[in-house]
Design a protein around this motif. Sequence first.
Motif, short mmCIF file in Angstrom:
data_model
loop_
_atom_site.label_atom_id
_atom_site.label_comp_id
_atom_site.label_asym_id
_atom_site.label_seq_id
_atom_site.Cartn_x
_atom_site.Cartn_y
_atom_site.Cartn_z
N MET A 78 0.84 -1.19 0.00
CA MET A 78 0.00 0.00 0.00
C MET A 78 0.88 1.24 0.00
N PHE A 134 1.57 2.42 -3.35
CA PHE A 134 0.48 3.20 -3.93
C PHE A 134 0.52 4.63 -3.41
N TRP A 135 0.70 4.76 -2.10
CA TRP A 135 0.77 6.07 -1.47
C TRP A 135 1.88 6.90 -2.11
N SER A 161 -10.45 6.31 4.22
CA SER A 161 -9.70 5.07 4.41
C SER A 161 -10.07 4.40 5.73
N TYR A 172 -14.01 -0.56 -4.72
CA TYR A 172 -13.01 -0.66 -5.78
C TYR A 172 -12.11 0.57 -5.87
N SER A 173 -12.30 1.50 -4.94
CA SER A 173 -11.38 2.64 -4.87
C SER A 173 -10.21 2.22 -3.99
N PRO A 174 -9.10 2.94 -4.05
CA PRO A 174 -7.95 2.52 -3.23
C PRO A 174 -8.13 2.81 -1.74
N TYR A 190 -8.28 0.32 1.38
CA TYR A 190 -7.09 -0.52 1.51
C TYR A 190 -5.92 0.23 2.13
N MET A 191 -6.16 1.51 2.46
CA MET A 191 -5.07 2.30 3.01
C MET A 191 -5.07 2.33 4.54
N VAL A 244 -6.87 -4.56 -6.41
CA VAL A 244 -7.32 -3.17 -6.50
C VAL A 244 -6.13 -2.22 -6.42
N LEU A 245 -5.24 -2.49 -5.47
CA LEU A 245 -4.09 -1.60 -5.32
C LEU A 245 -3.18 -1.64 -6.55
N TRP A 263 -4.58 0.50 -9.20
CA TRP A 263 -4.43 1.95 -8.97
C TRP A 263 -2.97 2.40 -9.05
#
Lengths: 341, 264, 266
Positions: free
Chosen positions: C156, C159-160, C192, C211-213, C216-217, C238-239, C242
Amino acid sequence: MSQKVIEVINLTKQFKSYKKKPGLKGSLQSFFNRKYSIKKAVHGFNLEINKGEIIGLLGPNGAGKTTLMKMFTGIIVPTSGELTINGHSPWERKKEFKKKIALVMGQKSQLWWDIPAMDSFLLLQKFYELSNQEFKQRLDYMSELLGVVDLLHVHVRKLSLGERMKMELMASLLHNPDVIFLDEPTIGLDLVAQENIRAFILDFHKKNGTTIIITSHYMADVQALCKRLVLIFDGTKAYDGPLEKFENILGNEKTVSFTFSEEIPCCGYLDEFHGEWNEGRTSVDIRVPEENLREVGKKVLDLHPVIEFNTEKMPIERVMKTLMTNPEVLRAQRDHANLPA
Amino acid sequence: MISSLKHYLGVYRYFVTTSVSEALSFRTSFILLVLMDIFFYFSVLFSVDFLFDHMQTIGPWNRYQLLFFICFMLNIDTIHMGVFSSNFWMLGFKIRTGELDFDLLKPTHSIFICFFRYLKPSSLLTAPVAWGLLIYYGSKIGLLWYDWLLIPPLLLLGLSLLCVLEFILCTSMFWLVEGMGINFLRMQMQQMARWPDFIYKYTYQKIFTIGVPLLLIGSGPVHFILDKSNWHYLAGMCLAIVISTLILVKIWNKALRQYDSASS
Amino acid sequence: MQTYLLKWWQTIRISWSKYTAYRLNFFLQVVGPFLVFFFIKYNLWSSIYEGSSTPVIKGYNFSDMMHYHIWTLIISLLGQGYAAMNLSEDIRLGRISSYLIYPFEFWEFHTAGFVSFQILQVFVSSITLCLAVFFGFIEFPSLSIILTGFSFTLFMGMFWFTMQYFTGLLAFWLEETWIMRVLLSIIVSFLSGYIFPLELYPEWLVGALKYSPFPYMSYFPAKIFMGQEVNLTLGYSVLTFWIAVFAYINHLIWKKGMRLYTAAGM
């Protein structure tokens, strides 16, 4: 009757710093177990400066010039010793003191980056409580002399380095200080800008009788502005005296260069001087005692097909170079010649 | 005295004009700043309001009392953001780069230059929103006419306390050289003050009311507005401001003595 | 290839010493969030539970709520750093030019900085975890949970980073990108589940977020750490999706920004 503006007795400044070995391991080590060391930036420094003098403060990088300037202006506090500027102890940071001094740093900027210089000047007018008339008069005088009248309303970030430096000078001098400290005011500037700034400083000095202390690595600055030099090595004073005397510190010989239209075969009159020849022996630098200069020059001109000759313009540059690579020369010289120190 | 006040006001006027002139040259940032502040207000209000969907009171206060408190703090925040906050970030930067040198050369007090120099004009636009919210929730809890009159001076009192405490904290940047950590701590301090004092357990409440009087900033004035017998909060705040100012001057001078100015 | 890896390694080392140069700052950044967590969240939630008529809010009793918040704290330390902050400064102050000369690209340089920051944050979050266990807020979870949780959170973190990189690149057009970062972090902290567990929100919202990130954050990894059943495949896919999206956007923005940069000759 000269009046003392700056008096320094036995001034010392120490800094604490820590050392770090390179790499991850070094970072970790210094994170947990930091070894501090004390560095003496300036120690046992003495100096007296009279009103209206222009002093060149010279020395290699890290010799303590900037540290001295910062103590003189009250930015940092000395570890020990006495220091009086215009009758004040700078570190008390009195308002009357601050109104009488100025510091210009060639490597830092006090102007606000994102607004025109004029806005910063107006703020300074308020800081120093200048009347509109004084302000306008000085602004006009300085901006005309420096040739920046059209740039006052341009955003500072859009100015060239030379233009910005001129603005910095103006910003620092608007309040007409009695003592000005210039720390490498011409660093990084082109030759024309350097000359402009020198001319400006001289004019300002003539007009106001200001006391000026200047540091620079450009000997042309020193040559043009200063009558007296103070040399600092490793935080202590190594020389203090007139410029001419400094030029002769390594003896009174002058370097003379000759260029000839053809190769000069070895070994004639010129070789007596043990000069430095170029590859094809068509030019030479020789060292001649000042009193023999005319005689030797005449003789060489008579003997050889000289197409060009000159004596060095800035002996001070050669002296500085020699001293910086070989500081002990100075000590030996001083012992022999009893130079003032 | 009067002349020196005039001097400082004159200088301050130009702090304002230069800040405005700088801020307006960055239009997008200006608009985004306004948006960010408003977004922040509503996110705070929303989360408190949301909590009350799951309960009736927090401590002795009901929904509207707590929301009024939050708005009171938001108003302190708005002035704080507009007038002071940039300076804290700049101070760390100036110490690290040695630009502070120029501030120390100026013939005004260094605390004044260091903490009042930069303003954020965008807060002028968000302030009305904060006032509006305060008035809305004030009327919800039925404030009387003299309560309304009390609010501005009480806001200033809370703001002064917050600022002096932050000035003291930021002075430590002189020793740490890097300002990030301190600014971080400063924001955490603000966070603590954004909740009423009674949510904290007894010991912490005492520490942060008497030792470090953080919790007085908002809770003091609001307790007084809700119940006038709570005047001792205000006395405590005044005392805290005086003592903190004395401490500030003392450690500020100490900090300047050992400032060693980044070499050029 | 080997010299290429050496370059990475060296860059990571340099950023590491940058991060640890100021000791006390570092200490404050480690201890700060923990103390604030302790003072604010703990106190706040205990007074909320005291004021509530039921001891359970949407399936969370007080100690569940505390566990949840401690884990989100550790997750944010581990996965939501501020490594991309220098990036906008580089652009804004025109320091990009030096990267154009280096045989090491801009994104590589900053990604190496990110990696080194992550290594540091693994320490920081582990210390925080130990503190939380020491003060009896949570019990030490099993090794497999720790491994699953840490690896998901680090993923994650990637992604961040791509998202932070995105806001940093906006410096080509914006003077101050921190405003964007603050806006983003406010949104993220709500959506989140960092401020409230997602169960407290209305169901349609939670469904829309699936389905948005965002979930998962914080919310999702917190569930992993709390030993609850989660759909790891869904989380990773999903991640991944994104990350790919933002990496591509960043690539485009960089190209566009560079054209602007070289044209303006900043």
